[in-house]
Scaffold this active site. Structure first.
Site, PDB file in Angstrom:
ATOM      1  N   TYR A  51       0.850  -1.201   0.000  1.00 29.69           N
ATOM      2  CA  TYR A  51       0.000   0.000   0.000  1.00 29.69           C
ATOM      3  C   TYR A  51       0.878   1.240   0.000  1.00 29.69           C
ATOM      4  O   TYR A  51       1.825   1.328   0.776  1.00 29.69           O
ATOM      5  CB  TYR A  51      -0.912   0.029   1.240  1.00 29.69           C
ATOM      6  CG  TYR A  51      -2.362  -0.121   0.841  1.00 29.69           C
ATOM      7  CD1 TYR A  51      -2.980   0.850   0.044  1.00 29.69           C
ATOM      8  CD2 TYR A  51      -3.109  -1.233   1.217  1.00 29.69           C
ATOM      9  CE1 TYR A  51      -4.281   0.702  -0.363  1.00 29.69           C
ATOM     10  CE2 TYR A  51      -4.415  -1.385   0.813  1.00 29.69           C
ATOM     11  CZ  TYR A  51      -5.006  -0.409   0.016  1.00 29.69           C
ATOM     12  OH  TYR A  51      -6.300  -0.557  -0.395  1.00 29.69           O
ATOM     13  N   ASP A 210      -5.454  13.344 -25.490  1.00 34.20           N
ATOM     14  CA  ASP A 210      -5.421  11.951 -25.067  1.00 34.20           C
ATOM     15  C   ASP A 210      -4.673  11.173 -26.151  1.00 34.20           C
ATOM     16  O   ASP A 210      -5.237  10.831 -27.185  1.00 34.20           O
ATOM     17  CB  ASP A 210      -6.867  11.454 -24.900  1.00 34.20           C
ATOM     18  CG  ASP A 210      -6.955   9.989 -24.527  1.00 34.20           C
ATOM     19  OD1 ASP A 210      -5.919   9.293 -24.566  1.00 34.20           O
ATOM     20  OD2 ASP A 210      -8.075   9.535 -24.212  1.00 34.20           O
ATOM     21  N   ARG A 245      -0.610  -2.692 -18.857  1.00 35.78           N
ATOM     22  CA  ARG A 245      -1.924  -2.044 -18.938  1.00 35.78           C
ATOM     23  C   ARG A 245      -2.023  -0.967 -17.847  1.00 35.78           C
ATOM     24  O   ARG A 245      -1.872  -1.260 -16.667  1.00 35.78           O
ATOM     25  CB  ARG A 245      -2.994  -3.121 -18.720  1.00 35.78           C
ATOM     26  CG  ARG A 245      -4.422  -2.707 -18.941  1.00 35.78           C
ATOM     27  CD  ARG A 245      -5.291  -3.931 -19.179  1.00 35.78           C
ATOM     28  NE  ARG A 245      -4.872  -4.581 -20.414  1.00 35.78           N
ATOM     29  CZ  ARG A 245      -5.214  -4.167 -21.639  1.00 35.78           C
ATOM     30  NH1 ARG A 245      -6.044  -3.152 -21.792  1.00 35.78           N
ATOM     31  NH2 ARG A 245      -4.752  -4.781 -22.707  1.00 35.78           N
TER      32      ARG A 245
HETATM   33  C1  PLP Z   1      -7.666   3.086 -25.100  1.00 35.77           C
HETATM   34  C2  PLP Z   1      -8.071   4.481 -24.922  1.00 35.77           C
HETATM   35  C3  PLP Z   1      -8.508   4.974 -23.669  1.00 35.77           C
HETATM   36  C4  PLP Z   1      -8.874   4.100 -22.492  1.00 35.77           C
HETATM   37  O1  PLP Z   1      -7.979   3.347 -21.925  1.00 35.77           O
HETATM   38  P1  PLP Z   1      -8.375   2.213 -20.866  1.00 35.77           P
HETATM   39  O2  PLP Z   1      -7.068   1.879 -20.249  1.00 35.77           O
HETATM   40  O3  PLP Z   1      -9.004   1.105 -21.637  1.00 35.77           O
HETATM   41  O4  PLP Z   1      -9.327   2.823 -19.877  1.00 35.77           O
HETATM   42  C5  PLP Z   1      -8.754   6.321 -23.558  1.00 35.77           C
HETATM   43  N1  PLP Z   1      -8.604   7.139 -24.597  1.00 35.77           N
HETATM   44  C6  PLP Z   1      -8.223   6.706 -25.817  1.00 35.77           C
HETATM   45  C7  PLP Z   1      -8.092   7.681 -26.931  1.00 35.77           C
HETATM   46  C8  PLP Z   1      -7.960   5.369 -26.011  1.00 35.77           C
HETATM   47  O5  PLP Z   1      -7.616   4.932 -27.231  1.00 35.77           O
END
Ligand code: PLP
Length: 430
Positions: A51, A210, A245
């Protein structure tokens, strides 16, 4: 692993089967990749036991970071602190960022932290429409990202299928969003981050990029970086970046304290220290020269793949790709995305159905498939193999319900996979 076999044979068997699936099939899902053994060793380590709520530093009153001070709420963090500090330092070096938060459990959590930090409930923000390549967490009504905010979606031009920046600029003046979000899961073209910054500045909006899908390409310097332009850059670490991941947030210092506070204690509890160790390993790998060579091959293979599809008469959304992925419009072939996904799966080729811009089909059926080259490239495949794979896909797609044809394709897929083995480690012989 030997221990797991006796302790829990059912889970051991499921892992063995997954190993065989990854080894014996062709992985074309654009968001997937194969991590190194070193990454999996870190993720499978004892750091899962610890933790470590808080951070391996404290912030001074003026907002600067004091790396000497203990910012954890638990004792015994001295070793996991090493891992998190390395992950932060390497992420900053890799992307040239002012600050990095490596604790988000996933890309979705990274995005949630940014919205919660920068927006109030009912604020207006812009996101790219899901069916034009955006992500659920860019404001879709069934996602948290669409539930608490007034989200307005922008999209691509119907003719060029490229983001309509002029329309976006006008929309911004009309709606005055507090935040503009860009980045995509199914958009094959280069994003013009400088233009997004300009549009955001015209209305005093924050810019969030993103880069989940293209983070590896950006790390290698083969796609323009959003980091100089955006207030915040979110990403996953498991797509082109080829790490474990998980999620990450890069940011300017001026928003760093607010975002760190939103990740913890705002939306998460204890960080996954084993995954953070894996992220550190991934960033180290991405800083090596051969990572750049790998990303270059991903892009070259995507060009070979796009050319091969076009030569065989397939229409690609926006007529091609600048990245690792492309969207194949299957309407002229008379096959739906759903039927293609199922048929190809039976032929040993894994893809996902995907809507295309202005898709007449519902998302569960979809008119296209999304395919990408990161995983095949990790296996060492190049031009000849990529062309072979597209030929096999064409053979299957041209007679998608014919079991015999699919079996023939599957046999050839098996041969190709055997020639390009996926080495998954001594403890998991395949
Ligand atoms: C894959 C993806 C996510 C989400 O990721 P997770 O780890 O599955 O929650 C967010 N934004 C974009 C543009 C993605 O391609």
């Amino acid at each position: 692993m030997a221990d797991l076999r006796t302790v829990d044979p059912e889970i051991f068997d499921a892992i063995q089967q997954e190993t065989h699936r990854e080894t014996d099939k062709l992985e074309l899902i654009a968001s997937e990749n194969f991590t190194s053994e070193a990454v999996r060793e870190a993720v499978g380590s004892v750091m899962t036991n610890k933790y470590a709520e808080g951070y391996p530093f404290r912030r001074r009153k003026d907002g600067t970071i004091n790396w000497e001070a203990n910012g954890r709420y638990y004792g015994g963090c001295e070793h996991v602190n090493v891992a998190e500090r390395l992950a932060i330092a390497r992420a900053k070096e890799l992307f040239g960022a002012e600050h990095a938060n490596v604790q988000p459990h996933s890309g979705s959590q990274a995005n949630m932290a940014v919205y919660f930090a920068l927006l109030d409930v009912n604020d207006t923000y812009f996101g790219l429409e899901l069916s034009h390549g955006g992500h659920l967490t860019h404001g879709h009504p069934i996602s948290f990202s669409g539930m608490f905010y007034n989200v307005i979606h922008y999209g691509v031009d119907q003719k060029t299928e490229v983001i309509d920046y002029d329309a976006l600029a006008e929309m911004a003046l009309e709606h005055k969003p507090k935040l503009i979000v860009t980045g995509a899961s199914a958009y094959p073209r280069t994003l013009d981050f400088a233009r997004f910054r300009e549009i955001a500045d015209s209305v005093g909006a924050y810019l969030m990029v993103d880069m989940a899908h293209i983070a590896g390409i950006i790390a290698a310097g083969l796609h323009p970086s959003p980091v100089p332009h955006a207030d915040v850059v979110t990403t996953t670490t498991h797509k082109t970046l080829r790490g474990p991941r998980g999620g990450m947030i890069l940011m300017k210092d001026k928003v760093a304290a607010a975002i760190d506070k939103t990740v913890f204690p705002g939306i998460q509890g204890g960080p996954l220290m084993h995954v953070i160790a894996g992220k550190a390993v991934c960033f180290r790998e991405a800083l090596q020269p051969d990572f750049k060579a790998y990303q270059k091959k991903i892009l070259e293979n995507a060009q070979y793949m796009a050319d091969a599809f076009k030569t065989l008469g397939y229409r690609l959304v926006s007529d091609g790709t600048d990245t690792h992925l492309m969207l194949v419009d299957l309407r002229e072939k008379g096959v739906t995305g759903k039927a293609a996904e199922n048929g190809l799966e039976n032929a040993g080729i894994t893809v996902n159905k995907n809507t295309i811009p202005f898709d007449p089909q519902k998302p569960f059926i979809a008119s296209g498939i999304r395919v990408g080259t990161p995983a095949l490239t990790t296996r060492g495949m190049g031009k000849d193999e990529i062309e072979k794979v597209v030929g096999l896909m064409d053979k299957a797609l041209s007679d998608i319900e014919n079991e015999q044809v699919l079996n023939e394709v599957k046999a050839e897929v098996g041969e190709l996979c055997a020639t390009f083995p996926l080495v998954v480690g001594e403890d998991r012989p395949v």
